[in-house]
Design a protein around this motif. Structure first.
Motif, PDB file in Angstrom:
ATOM      1  N   ARG A 200       6.331   8.746  -8.072  1.00 27.62           N
ATOM      2  CA  ARG A 200       7.528   9.373  -7.520  1.00 27.62           C
ATOM      3  C   ARG A 200       8.517   8.571  -8.089  1.00 27.62           C
ATOM      4  O   ARG A 200       9.612   9.120  -8.431  1.00 27.62           O
ATOM      5  CB  ARG A 200       7.696   9.644  -6.227  1.00 27.62           C
ATOM      6  CG  ARG A 200       6.534  10.555  -5.683  1.00 27.62           C
ATOM      7  CD  ARG A 200       6.766  12.102  -5.970  1.00 27.62           C
ATOM      8  NE  ARG A 200       8.123  12.359  -5.995  1.00 27.62           N
ATOM      9  CZ  ARG A 200       8.633  12.920  -4.845  1.00 27.62           C
ATOM     10  NH1 ARG A 200       7.709  13.364  -3.902  1.00 27.62           N
ATOM     11  NH2 ARG A 200       9.917  13.306  -4.849  1.00 27.62           N
ATOM     12  N   PHE A 201       8.449   7.143  -8.073  1.00 25.10           N
ATOM     13  CA  PHE A 201       9.522   6.165  -8.522  1.00 25.10           C
ATOM     14  C   PHE A 201       9.536   6.354 -10.043  1.00 25.10           C
ATOM     15  O   PHE A 201      10.794   6.084 -10.629  1.00 25.10           O
ATOM     16  CB  PHE A 201       9.142   4.936  -8.250  1.00 25.10           C
ATOM     17  CG  PHE A 201       9.570   4.488  -6.701  1.00 25.10           C
ATOM     18  CD1 PHE A 201      11.038   3.824  -6.505  1.00 25.10           C
ATOM     19  CD2 PHE A 201       8.773   4.443  -5.699  1.00 25.10           C
ATOM     20  CE1 PHE A 201      11.279   3.476  -5.140  1.00 25.10           C
ATOM     21  CE2 PHE A 201       9.067   4.237  -4.259  1.00 25.10           C
ATOM     22  CZ  PHE A 201      10.401   3.672  -4.118  1.00 25.10           C
ATOM     23  N   MET A 202       8.317   6.671 -10.786  1.00 23.16           N
ATOM     24  CA  MET A 202       8.404   6.754 -12.176  1.00 23.16           C
ATOM     25  C   MET A 202       9.285   8.047 -12.608  1.00 23.16           C
ATOM     26  O   MET A 202       9.639   8.335 -13.864  1.00 23.16           O
ATOM     27  CB  MET A 202       7.109   6.792 -12.865  1.00 23.16           C
ATOM     28  CG  MET A 202       6.577   5.190 -12.520  1.00 23.16           C
ATOM     29  SD  MET A 202       7.385   3.928 -13.199  1.00 23.16           S
ATOM     30  CE  MET A 202       7.352   4.379 -14.960  1.00 23.16           C
ATOM     31  N   GLU A 203       9.034   9.201 -11.785  1.00 21.88           N
ATOM     32  CA  GLU A 203       9.858  10.497 -12.036  1.00 21.88           C
ATOM     33  C   GLU A 203      11.179  10.499 -11.714  1.00 21.88           C
ATOM     34  O   GLU A 203      11.855  11.258 -12.204  1.00 21.88           O
ATOM     35  CB  GLU A 203       8.925  11.529 -11.244  1.00 21.88           C
ATOM     36  CG  GLU A 203       7.423  11.511 -11.712  1.00 21.88           C
ATOM     37  CD  GLU A 203       6.625  12.490 -10.843  1.00 21.88           C
ATOM     38  OE1 GLU A 203       7.354  13.026  -9.831  1.00 21.88           O
ATOM     39  OE2 GLU A 203       5.536  12.717 -10.922  1.00 21.88           O
ATOM     40  N   ILE A 204      11.538   9.671 -10.688  1.00 18.89           N
ATOM     41  CA  ILE A 204      12.982   9.920 -10.080  1.00 18.89           C
ATOM     42  C   ILE A 204      13.686   8.737 -10.574  1.00 18.89           C
ATOM     43  O   ILE A 204      13.149   7.490 -10.207  1.00 18.89           O
ATOM     44  CB  ILE A 204      13.116  10.046  -8.744  1.00 18.89           C
ATOM     45  CG1 ILE A 204      12.193  11.225  -8.211  1.00 18.89           C
ATOM     46  CG2 ILE A 204      14.536  10.291  -8.016  1.00 18.89           C
ATOM     47  CD1 ILE A 204      11.904  11.504  -6.937  1.00 18.89           C
TER      48      ILE A 204
ATOM     49  N   ASP B  77      -0.894  -6.164  -9.587  1.00 21.08           N
ATOM     50  CA  ASP B  77      -1.533  -6.095 -10.696  1.00 21.08           C
ATOM     51  C   ASP B  77      -2.110  -4.620 -10.843  1.00 21.08           C
ATOM     52  O   ASP B  77      -2.018  -3.882 -11.865  1.00 21.08           O
ATOM     53  CB  ASP B  77      -2.407  -6.979 -11.043  1.00 21.08           C
ATOM     54  CG  ASP B  77      -3.115  -7.003 -12.374  1.00 21.08           C
ATOM     55  OD1 ASP B  77      -2.236  -7.111 -13.325  1.00 21.08           O
ATOM     56  OD2 ASP B  77      -4.086  -6.958 -12.665  1.00 21.08           O
ATOM     57  N   ALA B  78      -2.578  -4.289  -9.567  1.00 25.29           N
ATOM     58  CA  ALA B  78      -3.456  -2.753  -9.401  1.00 25.29           C
ATOM     59  C   ALA B  78      -2.345  -1.853  -9.595  1.00 25.29           C
ATOM     60  O   ALA B  78      -2.561  -0.795 -10.111  1.00 25.29           O
ATOM     61  CB  ALA B  78      -3.946  -2.825  -8.260  1.00 25.29           C
TER      62      ALA B  78
ATOM     63  N   TRP C  39      -8.883  -2.745  -4.302  1.00 26.36           N
ATOM     64  CA  TRP C  39      -7.986  -2.333  -3.199  1.00 26.36           C
ATOM     65  C   TRP C  39      -8.857  -2.286  -1.921  1.00 26.36           C
ATOM     66  O   TRP C  39      -8.386  -3.103  -1.043  1.00 26.36           O
ATOM     67  CB  TRP C  39      -7.612  -0.861  -3.333  1.00 26.36           C
ATOM     68  CG  TRP C  39      -6.233  -0.657  -4.007  1.00 26.36           C
ATOM     69  CD1 TRP C  39      -5.994  -0.404  -5.208  1.00 26.36           C
ATOM     70  CD2 TRP C  39      -4.816  -1.346  -3.381  1.00 26.36           C
ATOM     71  NE1 TRP C  39      -4.421  -0.439  -5.356  1.00 26.36           N
ATOM     72  CE2 TRP C  39      -4.011  -0.762  -4.275  1.00 26.36           C
ATOM     73  CE3 TRP C  39      -4.546  -1.642  -2.191  1.00 26.36           C
ATOM     74  CZ2 TRP C  39      -2.594  -1.344  -4.096  1.00 26.36           C
ATOM     75  CZ3 TRP C  39      -3.075  -2.073  -2.080  1.00 26.36           C
ATOM     76  CH2 TRP C  39      -2.294  -1.608  -3.129  1.00 26.36           C
ATOM     77  N   MET C  40     -10.252  -2.143  -2.214  1.00 26.37           N
ATOM     78  CA  MET C  40     -11.172  -1.981  -0.940  1.00 26.37           C
ATOM     79  C   MET C  40     -11.450  -3.416  -0.705  1.00 26.37           C
ATOM     80  O   MET C  40     -11.605  -3.920   0.461  1.00 26.37           O
ATOM     81  CB  MET C  40     -12.322  -1.039  -1.221  1.00 26.37           C
ATOM     82  CG  MET C  40     -13.331  -1.200  -0.095  1.00 26.37           C
ATOM     83  SD  MET C  40     -12.744  -0.344   1.214  1.00 26.37           S
ATOM     84  CE  MET C  40     -12.395   1.202   0.551  1.00 26.37           C
TER      85      MET C  40
ATOM     86  N   MET D  54       0.827  -1.409  -0.187  1.00 26.66           N
ATOM     87  CA  MET D  54       0.060  -0.038   0.127  1.00 26.66           C
ATOM     88  C   MET D  54       0.817   1.127   0.124  1.00 26.66           C
ATOM     89  O   MET D  54       0.646   2.187  -0.648  1.00 26.66           O
ATOM     90  CB  MET D  54      -0.833   0.184   1.125  1.00 26.66           C
ATOM     91  CG  MET D  54      -1.840  -0.969   0.966  1.00 26.66           C
ATOM     92  SD  MET D  54      -3.004  -1.073   2.516  1.00 26.66           S
ATOM     93  CE  MET D  54      -3.804   0.678   2.387  1.00 26.66           C
ATOM     94  N   ILE D  55       1.969   1.136   0.663  1.00 29.37           N
ATOM     95  CA  ILE D  55       2.656   2.373   0.733  1.00 29.37           C
ATOM     96  C   ILE D  55       3.613   2.538  -0.448  1.00 29.37           C
ATOM     97  O   ILE D  55       3.853   3.614  -1.086  1.00 29.37           O
ATOM     98  CB  ILE D  55       4.096   2.351   1.921  1.00 29.37           C
ATOM     99  CG1 ILE D  55       2.900   2.201   3.242  1.00 29.37           C
ATOM    100  CG2 ILE D  55       4.886   3.407   1.870  1.00 29.37           C
ATOM    101  CD1 ILE D  55       4.235   1.861   4.609  1.00 29.37           C
ATOM    102  N   ARG D  56       4.137   1.422  -0.921  1.00 35.21           N
ATOM    103  CA  ARG D  56       4.694   1.414  -2.288  1.00 35.21           C
ATOM    104  C   ARG D  56       3.923   2.024  -3.376  1.00 35.21           C
ATOM    105  O   ARG D  56       4.106   2.803  -4.337  1.00 35.21           O
ATOM    106  CB  ARG D  56       5.203  -0.024  -2.618  1.00 35.21           C
ATOM    107  CG  ARG D  56       6.018   0.030  -3.955  1.00 35.21           C
ATOM    108  CD  ARG D  56       7.265   0.818  -4.021  1.00 35.21           C
ATOM    109  NE  ARG D  56       8.126   0.683  -5.077  1.00 35.21           N
ATOM    110  CZ  ARG D  56       7.581   1.184  -6.123  1.00 35.21           C
ATOM    111  NH1 ARG D  56       6.667   1.741  -6.492  1.00 35.21           N
ATOM    112  NH2 ARG D  56       8.459   0.992  -7.426  1.00 35.21           N
ATOM    113  N   ALA D  57       2.508   1.529  -3.465  1.00 36.54           N
ATOM    114  CA  ALA D  57       1.559   2.133  -4.282  1.00 36.54           C
ATOM    115  C   ALA D  57       1.529   3.549  -4.284  1.00 36.54           C
ATOM    116  O   ALA D  57       1.372   4.344  -5.272  1.00 36.54           O
ATOM    117  CB  ALA D  57       0.185   1.386  -4.089  1.00 36.54           C
TER     118      ALA D  57
END
Length: 253
Positions: A46-50, A109-110, A183-184, A38-41
């Protein structure tokens, strides 16, 4: 997704704990891995930008500590790589049973579905901006007829682009709602699993307490019986001693 973060951690070596050197680390529980994803999602954009994302892994490590899990940035990074590797392995096979054996397939996958949607949105916005720059460069032509034709063409193109963008946005929102539902659903399932385990633990504790009370009651009953037998033997000894004493006394007389 908690009652003060009471986490039951099993001791062992988790190959995805990171940090080599033969050191031993607690294994990742199902609940801990779910909260980690959940935190990584949340930070995936930001991971895609940096490119150099060491600081982002430090942020994830701090967020994990806030939730009661002591995980270093290296451990979090290694765990993510292992989960992605297993996810890709599931993607290469068509058998759904293989995916069902991986409990975090839907979570990953989400994340990757949302990433593709963001990339699609970025490409659409880039195409729209290039179209606007192209129309701006052609405004300098002096011929009135060509200008009118180009305005009509640009207007038609913009209308088509607007229509396509609207359709893409509609599809994006639809898929986003589907992702949120997933997610829910995953959160509710994990919460239900937590409640079930807590109820099972409470029942086990009650059964153990009941068994302890029964053992204590049995011990008390046996102790009472032993004391009664000891009292009877004591009375018999006293009676025997009294009889012997009386007999000896009579003989002396």
């Amino acid at each position: 997704m908690d009652h003060g973060h009471l986490h039951h951690v099993s001791v062992g070596v988790d190959p995805s704990s990171g940090a080599g050197g033969g050191e031993r680390f607690p294994q990742w529980s199902v609940q801990e891995t779910g909260e980690f994803l959940m935190i990584r999602a949340e930070l995936d954009p930001r991971f895609m930008e940096i490119k150099r994302n060491k600081l982002l892994w430090e942020v994830i490590s701090r967020k994990m500590k806030d939730r009661g899990y002591n995980r270093s940035a290296e451990q979090c990074k290694a765990k993510w790589k292992n989960l992605v590797t297993r996810y890709k392995g599931c993607e290469t096979v068509e058998d759904d049973s293989v995916r069902q054996q991986f409990p975090f397939y839907n979570d990953l996958d989400a994340i990757f579905t949302a990433r593709m949607q963001r990339m699609l949105w970025t490409e659409t916005e880039g195409s729209k901006k290039r179209m606007m720059r192209f129309s701006s460069d052609d405004d300098e032509e002096s011929d009135l007829e060509k200008t009118k034709k180009k305005k009509v063409a640009i207007k038609s193109s913009n209308m088509g682009s607007y229509s396509n963008t609207k359709e893409i946005l509609g599809e994006f929102m639809k898929q986003q709602m589907q992702i949120e539902k997933q997610w829910m659903k995953a959160f509710e399932e994990k919460e239900e699993e937590r409640r079930s385990k807590e109820m099972e633990w409470r029942q086990t504790m009650m059964a153990l307490e009941k068994e302890r009370m029964m053992l204590d009651q049995r011990w008390r009953e046996k102790e009472e019986q032993r004391m009664m037998r000891e009292e009877v033997r004591s009375q018999k000894r006293d009676a025997l001693f009294t009889a012997l004493f009386n007999m000896l006394t009579r003989q002396d007389l």
